[in-house]
Enzyme design. Structure first.
Site, PDB file in Angstrom:
ATOM      1  N   ASP A 230      46.812  42.698  37.085  1.00  0.00           N
ATOM      2  CA  ASP A 230      45.775  42.316  38.050  1.00  0.00           C
ATOM      3  C   ASP A 230      45.032  43.582  38.502  1.00  0.00           C
ATOM      4  O   ASP A 230      45.662  44.564  38.923  1.00  0.00           O
ATOM      5  CB  ASP A 230      46.455  41.623  39.250  1.00  0.00           C
ATOM      6  CG  ASP A 230      45.442  40.952  40.165  1.00  0.00           C
ATOM      7  OD1 ASP A 230      45.369  39.708  40.137  1.00  0.00           O
ATOM      8  OD2 ASP A 230      44.739  41.668  40.905  1.00  0.00           O
ATOM      9  N   ASN A 238      32.586  44.108  43.094  1.00  0.00           N
ATOM     10  CA  ASN A 238      31.577  43.043  43.151  1.00  0.00           C
ATOM     11  C   ASN A 238      30.710  43.169  44.395  1.00  0.00           C
ATOM     12  O   ASN A 238      29.479  43.082  44.332  1.00  0.00           O
ATOM     13  CB  ASN A 238      32.264  41.670  43.182  1.00  0.00           C
ATOM     14  CG  ASN A 238      32.578  41.161  41.794  1.00  0.00           C
ATOM     15  OD1 ASN A 238      31.961  41.572  40.813  1.00  0.00           O
ATOM     16  ND2 ASN A 238      33.548  40.286  41.693  1.00  0.00           N
ATOM     17  N   HIS A 243      27.877  41.824  40.782  1.00  0.00           N
ATOM     18  CA  HIS A 243      28.689  41.057  39.840  1.00  0.00           C
ATOM     19  C   HIS A 243      28.636  41.610  38.424  1.00  0.00           C
ATOM     20  O   HIS A 243      29.630  41.605  37.697  1.00  0.00           O
ATOM     21  CB  HIS A 243      28.174  39.610  39.847  1.00  0.00           C
ATOM     22  CG  HIS A 243      29.277  38.616  39.949  1.00  0.00           C
ATOM     23  ND1 HIS A 243      29.709  37.895  38.866  1.00  0.00           N
ATOM     24  CD2 HIS A 243      30.059  38.251  40.996  1.00  0.00           C
ATOM     25  CE1 HIS A 243      30.704  37.106  39.242  1.00  0.00           C
ATOM     26  NE2 HIS A 243      30.930  37.300  40.530  1.00  0.00           N
ATOM     27  N   ASP A 247      31.578  42.527  35.907  1.00  0.00           N
ATOM     28  CA  ASP A 247      31.723  42.002  34.539  1.00  0.00           C
ATOM     29  C   ASP A 247      31.963  43.130  33.535  1.00  0.00           C
ATOM     30  O   ASP A 247      32.802  43.023  32.641  1.00  0.00           O
ATOM     31  CB  ASP A 247      30.452  41.241  34.125  1.00  0.00           C
ATOM     32  CG  ASP A 247      30.378  39.864  34.778  1.00  0.00           C
ATOM     33  OD1 ASP A 247      31.346  39.485  35.464  1.00  0.00           O
ATOM     34  OD2 ASP A 247      29.346  39.181  34.601  1.00  0.00           O
ATOM     35  N   GLU A 273      40.292  38.305  37.791  1.00  0.00           N
ATOM     36  CA  GLU A 273      40.666  39.634  37.257  1.00  0.00           C
ATOM     37  C   GLU A 273      42.164  39.707  36.996  1.00  0.00           C
ATOM     38  O   GLU A 273      42.771  40.753  37.099  1.00  0.00           O
ATOM     39  CB  GLU A 273      40.223  40.768  38.184  1.00  0.00           C
ATOM     40  CG  GLU A 273      40.141  40.578  39.665  1.00  0.00           C
ATOM     41  CD  GLU A 273      41.280  39.898  40.397  1.00  0.00           C
ATOM     42  OE1 GLU A 273      41.458  38.690  40.168  1.00  0.00           O
ATOM     43  OE2 GLU A 273      41.955  40.575  41.205  1.00  0.00           O
TER      44      GLU A 273
END
Ligand code: GTP
Length: 365
Positions: A230, A238, A243, A247, A273
């Site tokens: 994680d 973000n 965003h 990505d 994630e």
């Protein structure tokens, strides 16, 4: 390192679930009809000629019920039954050429069988199978006068026309099935792989994990470890950088993981994630070394993709034979959570032995 290709995975999955159930249902119906037709053909044949001409037609009603029984006896039974049906049909064809090729009606079946082989064996095996059967038909035709005491078979021109029809049907069905397979594989990829990262999606990933777990139950020496990975403070990327930056980080991380895991390992995106890596045949200690390498490399590979280095927390658990999938994932999740709550950017692992999870590695962040 190369990962499992989607083609391997699609083939693995296509052998076990809904696909096989549909195929079995179809074979139940087709084989039952085949038995009835073959009995009728045998009866007609018996009224017209000597008893041995009935042998090819009687093979199917004699053996098909046994194969249908095998078909319903689990995965091994299914594999054997499918090959058994192909052997039975080939034997019927070649013996038919040996005993009944003085009757033009026998040629009617020639273009039908290539389709049957494709259905039973898949297009790649069917192509080889058809080549072998074509040779068998030619041999049967040539031996016809010897076996039938001077009785003449069909004229060569009729036989060759039948062979051409057979070869044409084989090529057409092969080409058609190949196209369908390419399309099916594309659909499978779209349904099974996450478009952003290319990691496998949760559902097919869980099916694969369950398969490795039952393999480990049957062969306890065959270890399976999983790493729950994680990203730390991903929401901040973000929120602060947008965003798209988030990505890019996800893509950078998954590319790095894929470059380091072995060919037979699986990378699954559980959501957001959070990722799961399956290490088949790997003890927790060995999987730890790989996870630790990943943990150390991820900040470097994400440098430039985001303003601050991205770190990961990893929970690593080895499957304990007999435990449920939820229990294994729960332990990995518990360890990952332990990594988060004790400062993040670390790998926590248990020993894989029975008893409560114990952290044997707790590297300095
Ligand atoms: N850019 C991007 N963000 C995603 C995607 N999927 C989920 N997220 C975001 O990932 C973030 C996850 O945040 P949290 O669950 O709070 O986790 P975190 O910030 O990493 O915190 P910790 O796990 O405690 O370190 C949320 O902001 C989601 O919107 C995605 O495909 N792309």
């Amino acid at each position: 390192m190369t990962q499992n290709t989607s083609r391997d995975v699609a083939r693995d999955l296509s052998q076990s679930d809904e696909f096989v159930r549909v195929k079995i249902r179809f074979m139940d119906i087709a084989a039952s009809i085949g038995v009835v037709v073959a009995v009728l053909m045998s009866y007609v044949e018996l009224r017209q000629g000597p008893w041995f001409r009935v042998v090819p037609a009687m093979l199917f009603p004699l053996f098909a019920p046994l194969l249908l029984y095998r078909l319903h006896r689990g995965y091994r039974g299914y594999e054997q039954a499918v090959t058994g049906f192909a052997v039975l049909i080939s034997a019927q064809q070649i013996l038919g050429a040996l005993f009944t090729l003085n009757d033009v009606v026998a040629l009617i079946w020639f273009p039908v069988f290539p389709l049957t082989y494709v259905f039973l064996l898949g297009y790649e095996r069917a192509l080889r199978w058809n080549a072998a059967v074509l040779i068998g038909l030619v041999v049967g035709y040539l031996l016809f006068p010897v076996v039938n005491e001077g009785l003449q078979p069909l004229p060569p021109i009729a036989f060759c026309t039948g062979l051409l029809a057979y070869a044409f049907a084989a090529l057409l069905s092969w080409q058609d099935h190949k196209d369908v397979s390419v399309y099916q594989r594309r659909l499978y990829e779209q349904a099974s792989y996450d478009g952003l990262t290319g990691a496998m999606m949760r559902e097919p990933g869980m099916e694969i994990l369950a398969r490795f777990m039952s393999q480990a139950d049957r062969q306890p020496a065959q270890a399976v470890s999983v790493a729950l990975l994680d990203l730390d403070d991903f929401k901040r990327i973000n929120d602060e950088e947008g965003h798209l930056a988030g990505d890019r980080v996800l893509q950078g991380v998954t590319a790095e993981v894929r470059a380091h895991i072995r060919g037979g390992d699986y990378l699954i995106r559980l959501g957001g994630e959070e990722f799961l890596i399956i290490f088949p045949g790997m003890q927790a200690e060995e999987a730890y070394a790989l996870s630790e390498t990943l943990r150390q490399r991820i900040p470097a590979v994400t440098d430039g993709l985001s303003r601050r280095p991205v770190t990961t927390s990893i929970g690593l658990a080895q499957y304990r034979p007999g435990e449920a999938l939820g229990q294994l994932l729960g332990r990995a999740d518990h360890l990952m959570y332990a990594a988060k709550t004790t400062g993040k950017n670390k790998v926590c692992v248990d020993e894989g032995a029975n008893g409560s999870p114990r952290m044997v590695f707790d590297p300095v962040a």
